[in-house]
Write a protein that holds these residues in place. Structure first.
Motif, PDB file in Angstrom:
ATOM      1  N   LEU A 132      32.798  -2.882  46.108  1.00  0.00           N
ATOM      2  CA  LEU A 132      32.076  -1.677  45.735  1.00  0.00           C
ATOM      3  C   LEU A 132      30.686  -2.007  45.184  1.00  0.00           C
ATOM      4  O   LEU A 132      29.691  -1.362  45.540  1.00  0.00           O
ATOM      5  CB  LEU A 132      32.883  -0.884  44.706  1.00  0.00           C
ATOM      6  N   THR A 133      30.576  -3.045  44.387  1.00  0.00           N
ATOM      7  CA  THR A 133      29.284  -3.457  43.826  1.00  0.00           C
ATOM      8  C   THR A 133      28.350  -3.973  44.928  1.00  0.00           C
ATOM      9  O   THR A 133      27.165  -3.645  44.943  1.00  0.00           O
ATOM     10  CB  THR A 133      29.492  -4.553  42.755  1.00  0.00           C
ATOM     11  N   VAL A 134      28.879  -4.755  45.861  1.00  0.00           N
ATOM     12  CA  VAL A 134      28.072  -5.271  46.967  1.00  0.00           C
ATOM     13  C   VAL A 134      27.577  -4.113  47.839  1.00  0.00           C
ATOM     14  O   VAL A 134      26.410  -4.096  48.266  1.00  0.00           O
ATOM     15  CB  VAL A 134      28.878  -6.299  47.807  1.00  0.00           C
ATOM     16  N   MET A 187      39.730  -0.293  47.188  1.00  0.00           N
ATOM     17  CA  MET A 187      38.641  -1.230  47.301  1.00  0.00           C
ATOM     18  C   MET A 187      38.480  -1.991  45.994  1.00  0.00           C
ATOM     19  O   MET A 187      38.617  -1.422  44.918  1.00  0.00           O
ATOM     20  CB  MET A 187      37.356  -0.462  47.582  1.00  0.00           C
ATOM     21  N   SER A 188      38.130  -3.246  46.131  1.00  0.00           N
ATOM     22  CA  SER A 188      37.953  -4.049  44.926  1.00  0.00           C
ATOM     23  C   SER A 188      36.604  -3.725  44.282  1.00  0.00           C
ATOM     24  O   SER A 188      35.691  -3.189  44.918  1.00  0.00           O
ATOM     25  CB  SER A 188      38.030  -5.538  45.266  1.00  0.00           C
ATOM     26  N   ARG A 205      27.062  -1.002  46.863  1.00  0.00           N
ATOM     27  CA  ARG A 205      26.037  -0.282  46.089  1.00  0.00           C
ATOM     28  C   ARG A 205      24.695  -1.017  46.143  1.00  0.00           C
ATOM     29  O   ARG A 205      23.650  -0.392  46.322  1.00  0.00           O
ATOM     30  CB  ARG A 205      26.471  -0.132  44.635  1.00  0.00           C
ATOM     31  N   LEU A 206      24.724  -2.338  45.978  1.00  0.00           N
ATOM     32  CA  LEU A 206      23.484  -3.113  46.029  1.00  0.00           C
ATOM     33  C   LEU A 206      22.869  -3.077  47.428  1.00  0.00           C
ATOM     34  O   LEU A 206      21.637  -2.999  47.577  1.00  0.00           O
ATOM     35  CB  LEU A 206      23.737  -4.554  45.591  1.00  0.00           C
ATOM     36  N   GLY A 207      23.678  -3.137  48.456  1.00  0.00           N
ATOM     37  CA  GLY A 207      23.177  -3.049  49.826  1.00  0.00           C
ATOM     38  C   GLY A 207      22.535  -1.695  50.090  1.00  0.00           C
ATOM     39  O   GLY A 207      21.459  -1.608  50.694  1.00  0.00           O
ATOM     40  N   PHE A 208      23.190  -0.626  49.637  1.00  0.00           N
ATOM     41  CA  PHE A 208      22.615   0.708  49.792  1.00  0.00           C
ATOM     42  C   PHE A 208      21.299   0.827  49.047  1.00  0.00           C
ATOM     43  O   PHE A 208      20.329   1.397  49.555  1.00  0.00           O
ATOM     44  CB  PHE A 208      23.607   1.761  49.289  1.00  0.00           C
ATOM     45  N   LEU A 209      21.232   0.273  47.851  1.00  0.00           N
ATOM     46  CA  LEU A 209      20.003   0.299  47.062  1.00  0.00           C
ATOM     47  C   LEU A 209      18.878  -0.467  47.766  1.00  0.00           C
ATOM     48  O   LEU A 209      17.734  -0.015  47.802  1.00  0.00           O
ATOM     49  CB  LEU A 209      20.264  -0.293  45.668  1.00  0.00           C
TER      50      LEU A 209
END
Length: 171
Positions: free
Chosen positions: A6-8, A1-2, A10-14
């Motif tokens: 991964l950052t997107v 995974m890029s 994490r932000l969605g989960f947050l």
């Protein structure tokens, strides 16, 4: 995974986690403090932004309108709360729909832990008979110890139970 994916994620989960926390706090707050009750007389009054002449004219027009909603002989004329925190409360049946629930804009506001915000409604049909309908409540609406699944005619004196509150149609 890029790294971007991964950052997107994490932000969605947050964001979903914070949304859950906010909803949980609102539910706890409504359980602790209950629903806001407004004065019915103030809501029924005329619009205060109108001039007094228009308010008087509106009141006269309402008085002059013919009453075409005559009751059948033997038909119920009032809705009475016979058990619960509102025992003794009476609502005159004048052909309008009566809503029951915890929401502050309900006709009868139930301060009951087992009532939903929009729990049930009672309305007249074309034959002058009164119908009770559960509005998808969590704990259900009962008519003579039978849980309602469809709109059902209400006989006079039959108990309608919503949580700890019992309501009856009377003459």
């Amino acid at each position: 995974m890029s790294e971007l994916t991964l950052t997107v994620m994490r932000l969605g989960f947050l964001a979903v986690l914070w949304l859950f926390v906010i909803v949980a706090v609102q539910v706890i707050r409504s359980d602790l403090f209950g629903t806001r009750v407004t004065q019915r007389a103030a809501r029924r009054g005329a619009d205060p932004s109108r001039p007094p002449q228009q308010r008087q004219q509106q009141a006269q027009n309402q008085r002059q309108q013919p009453q075409n909603n005559r009751q059948r002989r033997g038909a119920p004329t009032k809705l009475v709360v016979s058990e619960g925190s509102l025992t003794g409360t009476t609502v005159a049946l004048q052909g309008q729909t009566i809503t029951l629930g915890r929401a502050h804009d309900s006709t009868i506001v139930l301060d009951d832990d087992y009532a939903s915000s929009r729990h049930a409604r009672i309305y007249p049909d074309r034959d002058g008979q009164w119908i009770v309908e559960d509005l998808g409540s969590t704990n259900g609406t009962y008519l003579d110890r039978n849980r309602l699944t469809t709109p059902t005619p209400v006989p006079i004196g039959a108990p309608i139970r919503i949580g700890k509150t019992v309501i009856e149609l009377r003459k």
